[in-house]
Design a protein around this motif. Structure first.
Motif, PDB file in Angstrom:
ATOM      1  N   SER A 410       0.837  -1.211   0.000  1.00 24.99           N
ATOM      2  CA  SER A 410       0.000   0.000   0.000  1.00 24.99           C
ATOM      3  C   SER A 410       0.865   1.251   0.000  1.00 24.99           C
ATOM      4  N   PHE A 411       1.951   1.194   0.738  1.00 27.86           N
ATOM      5  CA  PHE A 411       2.878   2.331   0.800  1.00 27.86           C
ATOM      6  C   PHE A 411       3.430   2.644  -0.590  1.00 27.86           C
ATOM      7  N   TYR A 412       3.877   1.633  -1.306  1.00 33.32           N
ATOM      8  CA  TYR A 412       4.415   1.865  -2.649  1.00 33.32           C
ATOM      9  C   TYR A 412       3.320   2.222  -3.651  1.00 33.32           C
ATOM     10  N   PHE A 413       2.107   1.759  -3.411  1.00 36.81           N
ATOM     11  CA  PHE A 413       0.998   2.109  -4.300  1.00 36.81           C
ATOM     12  C   PHE A 413       0.708   3.613  -4.225  1.00 36.81           C
ATOM     13  N   ILE A 414       0.783   4.192  -3.031  1.00 38.64           N
ATOM     14  CA  ILE A 414       0.598   5.639  -2.895  1.00 38.64           C
ATOM     15  C   ILE A 414       1.695   6.369  -3.676  1.00 38.64           C
ATOM     16  N   GLY A 415       2.937   5.900  -3.569  1.00 37.83           N
ATOM     17  CA  GLY A 415       4.016   6.496  -4.353  1.00 37.83           C
ATOM     18  C   GLY A 415       3.768   6.392  -5.840  1.00 37.83           C
ATOM     19  N   LEU A 416       3.192   5.273  -6.270  1.00 37.92           N
ATOM     20  CA  LEU A 416       2.865   5.091  -7.683  1.00 37.92           C
ATOM     21  C   LEU A 416       1.841   6.121  -8.142  1.00 37.92           C
ATOM     22  N   ILE A 417       0.887   6.446  -7.293  1.00 37.95           N
ATOM     23  CA  ILE A 417      -0.113   7.471  -7.638  1.00 37.95           C
ATOM     24  C   ILE A 417       0.566   8.825  -7.842  1.00 37.95           C
ATOM     25  N   PHE A 418       1.502   9.182  -6.953  1.00 36.12           N
ATOM     26  CA  PHE A 418       2.229  10.447  -7.102  1.00 36.12           C
ATOM     27  C   PHE A 418       2.952  10.509  -8.447  1.00 36.12           C
ATOM     28  N   VAL A 419       3.617   9.424  -8.820  1.00 36.76           N
ATOM     29  CA  VAL A 419       4.376   9.413 -10.073  1.00 36.76           C
ATOM     30  C   VAL A 419       3.429   9.471 -11.269  1.00 36.76           C
ATOM     31  N   LEU A 420       2.288   8.793 -11.194  1.00 34.93           N
ATOM     32  CA  LEU A 420       1.310   8.856 -12.281  1.00 34.93           C
ATOM     33  C   LEU A 420       0.807  10.279 -12.491  1.00 34.93           C
ATOM     34  N   MET A 421       0.583  11.013 -11.409  1.00 38.30           N
ATOM     35  CA  MET A 421       0.166  12.413 -11.520  1.00 38.30           C
ATOM     36  C   MET A 421       1.254  13.243 -12.197  1.00 38.30           C
ATOM     37  N   LEU A 422       2.508  12.982 -11.842  1.00 42.05           N
ATOM     38  CA  LEU A 422       3.616  13.694 -12.472  1.00 42.05           C
ATOM     39  C   LEU A 422       3.679  13.388 -13.967  1.00 42.05           C
ATOM     40  N   PHE A 423       3.468  12.133 -14.337  1.00 38.64           N
ATOM     41  CA  PHE A 423       3.500  11.754 -15.751  1.00 38.64           C
ATOM     42  C   PHE A 423       2.391  12.449 -16.532  1.00 38.64           C
ATOM     43  N   VAL A 424       1.180  12.479 -15.989  1.00 42.73           N
ATOM     44  CA  VAL A 424       0.056  13.128 -16.674  1.00 42.73           C
ATOM     45  C   VAL A 424       0.357  14.607 -16.897  1.00 42.73           C
ATOM     46  N   TYR A 425       0.916  15.258 -15.885  1.00 39.46           N
ATOM     47  CA  TYR A 425       1.251  16.684 -16.016  1.00 39.46           C
ATOM     48  C   TYR A 425       2.283  16.901 -17.115  1.00 39.46           C
ATOM     49  N   ARG A 426       3.324  16.101 -17.111  1.00 37.13           N
ATOM     50  CA  ARG A 426       4.388  16.306 -18.096  1.00 37.13           C
ATOM     51  C   ARG A 426       3.949  15.936 -19.506  1.00 37.13           C
ATOM     52  N   PHE A 427       3.132  14.919 -19.633  1.00 38.98           N
ATOM     53  CA  PHE A 427       2.739  14.443 -20.954  1.00 38.98           C
ATOM     54  C   PHE A 427       1.649  15.315 -21.576  1.00 38.98           C
ATOM     55  N   LEU A 428       0.698  15.781 -20.757  1.00 40.66           N
ATOM     56  CA  LEU A 428      -0.461  16.491 -21.287  1.00 40.66           C
ATOM     57  C   LEU A 428      -0.414  18.003 -21.104  1.00 40.66           C
ATOM     58  N   VAL A 429       0.288  18.488 -20.102  1.00 39.44           N
ATOM     59  CA  VAL A 429       0.242  19.912 -19.770  1.00 39.44           C
ATOM     60  C   VAL A 429       1.559  20.617 -20.091  1.00 39.44           C
ATOM     61  N   LEU A 430       2.645  20.049 -19.651  1.00 45.38           N
ATOM     62  CA  LEU A 430       3.942  20.705 -19.798  1.00 45.38           C
ATOM     63  C   LEU A 430       4.329  20.847 -21.268  1.00 45.38           C
ATOM     64  N   GLU A 431       4.893  21.982 -21.612  1.00 41.67           N
ATOM     65  CA  GLU A 431       5.360  22.233 -22.967  1.00 41.67           C
ATOM     66  C   GLU A 431       6.881  22.380 -22.964  1.00 41.67           C
ATOM     67  N   GLU A 432       7.486  22.071 -24.101  1.00 39.25           N
ATOM     68  CA  GLU A 432       8.938  22.206 -24.224  1.00 39.25           C
ATOM     69  C   GLU A 432       9.323  23.669 -24.086  1.00 39.25           C
ATOM     70  N   GLY A 433      10.265  23.967 -23.225  1.00 35.65           N
ATOM     71  CA  GLY A 433      10.676  25.344 -22.987  1.00 35.65           C
ATOM     72  C   GLY A 433      11.494  25.898 -24.137  1.00 35.65           C
ATOM     73  N   GLU A 434      11.354  27.215 -24.349  1.00 43.35           N
ATOM     74  CA  GLU A 434      12.150  27.861 -25.394  1.00 43.35           C
ATOM     75  C   GLU A 434      13.624  27.897 -25.025  1.00 43.35           C
ATOM     76  N   GLY A 435      13.920  27.740 -23.730  1.00 44.96           N
ATOM     77  CA  GLY A 435      15.314  27.751 -23.313  1.00 44.96           C
ATOM     78  C   GLY A 435      16.117  26.648 -23.968  1.00 44.96           C
ATOM     79  N   TYR A 436      15.499  25.490 -24.183  1.00 49.78           N
ATOM     80  CA  TYR A 436      16.180  24.372 -24.846  1.00 49.78           C
ATOM     81  C   TYR A 436      16.599  24.776 -26.250  1.00 49.78           C
ATOM     82  N   ASN A 437      15.675  25.437 -26.971  1.00 50.36           N
ATOM     83  CA  ASN A 437      15.992  25.881 -28.328  1.00 50.36           C
ATOM     84  C   ASN A 437      17.033  26.998 -28.321  1.00 50.36           C
TER      85      ASN A 437
END
Length: 717
Positions: A410-437
């Motif tokens: 159960s402890f690791y399952f909660i951690g998995l939820i945190f990482v899934l939220m991070l993945f959704v944010y990066r995949f669907l919301v976050l955009e590539e920064g102009e700094g990279y370019n």
């Protein structure tokens, strides 16, 4: 890190709608702030070249003349001296949006040396020394929305550190659950709480004689009345959990800087999230009747999870540095008022850079505390707080194996939820920064100018130039992580030894208090790190020294002092030790130029985790008393390394590094005479060996003047 706009709105450079405040207001004219003398008004004075900008009125329209006249610059600013007037006249800097000549355009768009130098000049040479002794106060006149946005950006930027701490730093606590739930695998060398529950011979020291004398086979034991291999684990299998964890982290640190250069920062961040999801997912749901096989699979995917966590370090540092580079180049094309706003904003960010990075890094402490709380809650609600030998079905430790298995899954399952939220944010919301370019564009311009082979050689030259500072940033991180992660990973066995006979809930309760003390240390360091009378280096040396004293005192009285005294010393070391833990991260993030910051930060972090791996190997063969002696010795070594090789760059703009790098690559390093050469910002090793150039406060004006005299500005060499 928070964006420029989030920072500006929170620190009262922008209004609630995101529009720039009038310059006199953001500087702090008392009448503009309702008569208040606090906040940025008390802390900031306009840059000297703002008054000098009046010299360029001939290039402005009448409306612009009126707008500039309406700024009502504060009356307390002194007028320019005749020498300063002459120096400004000799520069003849253009008002960027109004000068259309080809020479001016090439000076600012093609000459990367001038771009970097002008940002360094804007932050270090346009202010009086007296102006730099005050800092802006946080949240002055900021709206509630701005404060929440700022705090949200801090938390979001530190999610990677949060997940790392939740899973990895709490490994010592999870091991207390494994020791109790799988005693035949994890705890075979210790006396058991319920010896009458021992069913086979050959493992536990307090096995009853009648168990070893029986010859009657049962459903658990082998024909020789010993525990079967499916329930026991070898020493190598047990330490493999920690080995794989840190091997993965180290591999991620050295590889993801390169990966991000190939596929972009957003995609690389998404990939680290996927690796963490795969690792935690298998760790949570993998099952086997063979305990040895279970932890073998666990070790492999702990390494996969570590690979993703390790990638977070260089990605975070690189993204932050690229935003800085982007702001530097954008500032060159602003009109004069916006340019001054941007320079004031950069000044404020520089003055609070240590605090900002520390607060992001403090999410590591938050993750450790949250992990401890969840683990204690799961132990409590599973009714496994203490050993109860009267219950049917409990192991020799006095606890229910199935219930404890639910706890750690159960402890690791909660951690998995945190990482899934991070993945959704990066995949669907976050955009590539102009700094990279922007960084890639600068690199391509250099390759076009010198050729790919020569550009690669120049980058190697730059790498060799900054390599000695890795001794300070990476060496300190190495010796500290021997102590920090060694104590965290073995915190369960250590507290079992300190508090002998304590129940599972008691052990984890002490570990929670220890993590809370450490979290307080993060925020105390964040509060002090930007104070001019203190700074990074002093905090690090004090912390190393006090930790050496506390660890050696703990080792010396370990077998004679009361349990409460030992626990107090351990908690005190956890609190004070955050001075080293935070400053190692901050110093590595601000010691290198933009184009190399991710690489060197990753290498520094790699050396740190190498120290953690060394602790994992060594501490397993030491007694608790010996562990504290080793930690004390490491703290002494760290203090010596700090004194010799660490430089303090508090309140030095990161643009100074870019200016130095451009001159280094142009073969004109002797022309860099900025603040990185000032004795206050050099390590003792650099001072004693002469590994630095001359310091001249007026170096920028002289260099830009010489650049303007050249027949063409496309060649900065």
């Amino acid at each position: 890190e928070p964006s420029d706009k989030d920072f500006a709105r929170t620190f009262h450079f922008l209004d609630e709608h995101g529009d720039p405040l009038p310059l006199s207001t953001s500087i702090g004219e008392a009448s503009s702030l309702g008569g208040s003398s606090k906040g940025l008004g008390a802390s900031f004075k306009p840059p000297r070249n703002l008054s000098g900008s009046m010299r360029h009125r001939k290039t402005m329209s009448s409306s612009e003349e009126g707008h500039l006249a309406s700024l009502q610059l504060p009356s307390h600013r002194r007028s320019l001296s005749s020498s300063e007037e002459g120096r400004l006249s000799s520069l003849q800097l253009p008002s960027h949006r109004h000068v259309k000549s080809a020479s001016a355009y090439s000076l600012f768009s093609e000459n990367t040396l001038v771009q970097s130098v002008l940002m360094a000049e804007g932050m270090t040479d346009s202010q009086d020394d007296d102006d730099l002794h005050e800092m802006p106060l946080p949240y002055v006149k900021g709206s509630v929305k701005a404060k929440i946005t700022w705090f949200g950006c801090i938390c979001l930027a530190g999610v990677g550190m949060f997940v790392e701490a939740y899973v990895i730093i709490t490994t010592g606590q999870v091991k207390t659950v494994w020791h109790t739930g799988y005693p035949e695998c994890w705890d075979s060398m210790n006396d058991q709480a319920c010896p009458d529950k021992i069913v086979c011979c050959g493992l536990f020291p307090n096995t009853p004689e009648e168990v070893c004398s029986t010859t009657t086979p049962n459903e658990v034991c082998t024909d020789q009345n010993t525990y079967p291999d499916s329930l026991t684990c070898s020493d190598s299998q047990l330490v493999a959990v920690s080995y794989a964890e840190f091997a993965g982290i180290m591999a991620g640190m050295v590889s993801f800087g390169w990966i991000a250069d190939q596929i972009g920062r957003k995609n690389a961040g998404t990939l680290t999230s996927i690796l963490m999801i795969i690792g935690l997912g298998v760790m949570t749901f993998a099952d086997s009747s063979n305990v040895s096989t279970l932890f073998l699979v666990f070790s492999i995917f702990f390494g996969v999870f570590g690979l993703g966590v390790g990638g977070e370090y260089p990605l975070t540092a690189t993204q932050a540095s690229e935003r800085s580079a982007q702001s530097a180049e954008d500032a060159l094309w602003d009109d004069e008022e916006k340019r001054q706003h941007r320079l004031l904003l950069e000044k404020a960010k520089t003055d609070r850079r240590g605090e900002t990075i520390s607060l992001v890094f403090a999410m590591q402490g938050v993750g450790a505390v949250v992990g401890s709380l969840f683990l204690i809650a799961f132990i409590y609600f599973s009714n496994q707080t203490r050993a109860d030998c009267s219950n049917v079905g409990v192991t020799s430790s006095g606890n229910d194996k199935s219930a404890l298995e639910s706890v750690w899954r159960s402890f690791y399952f909660i951690g998995l939820i945190f990482v899934l939220m991070l993945f959704v944010y990066r995949f669907l919301v976050l955009e590539e920064g102009e700094g990279y370019n922007a960084v890639l564009a600068r690199r391509y311009r250099r390759e076009a100018k010198y050729g790919k082979t020569e550009a690669k050689n120049l980058r190697k030259k730059a790498f060799e130039f900054y390599l000695p500072r890795l001794v300070g940033t990476g060496g300190n991180w190495f010796v500290w992580d021997v102590t920090f992660y060694g104590l965290k990973l073995y915190s369960g066995p250590i507290f079992r030894d300190i508090n002998r006979g304590g129940d599972l809930i008691v052990h984890n309760g002490y570990l929670l208090l220890n993590n809370i003390c450490a979290l307080a240390g993060y925020y105390v360091v964040a509060k002090l790190i930007d104070r001019r009378s203190i700074g990074r280096k002093k905090i690090q040396m004090f912390s190393f020294g006090m930790c050496a004293l506390l660890f050696m005192l703990t080792a010396g009285v370990f077998n004679s002092a009361p349990t409460g005294a030992i626990i107090f010393l351990f908690f005190a070391a956890s609190f004070i030790g955050q001075g080293v833990n935070v400053t190692t991260y901050v110093i590595a993030a601000e010691m290198y130029p933009t184009e190399l910051r991710g690489t060197f930060h990753g290498l520094s972090a790699f050396l740190g985790k190498l120290g953690a791996l060394v602790a994992t190997v060594i501490f397993g063969y030491l007694t608790t008393e010996q562990i504290f002696w080793v930690c004390g010795g490491c703290a002494i070594a760290g203090g010596v390394c700090t004194y010799l090789f660490t430089a303090d760059l508090s309140h030095v703009s990161l643009a100074e590094h870019d200016a130095q790098l451009e001159l280094l690559l142009a073969g004109r390093l002797d022309r860099y005479q900025g603040k990185l050469n000032h004795r206050d910002h050099l390590s003792n090793f650099e001072l004693w060996t002469g590994r630095h150039g001359k310091y001249d406060p007026g170096w920028v004006h002289k260099l830009v003047r010489d650049e303007r005299k050249k027949p063409t500005h496309h060649d900065t060499r």
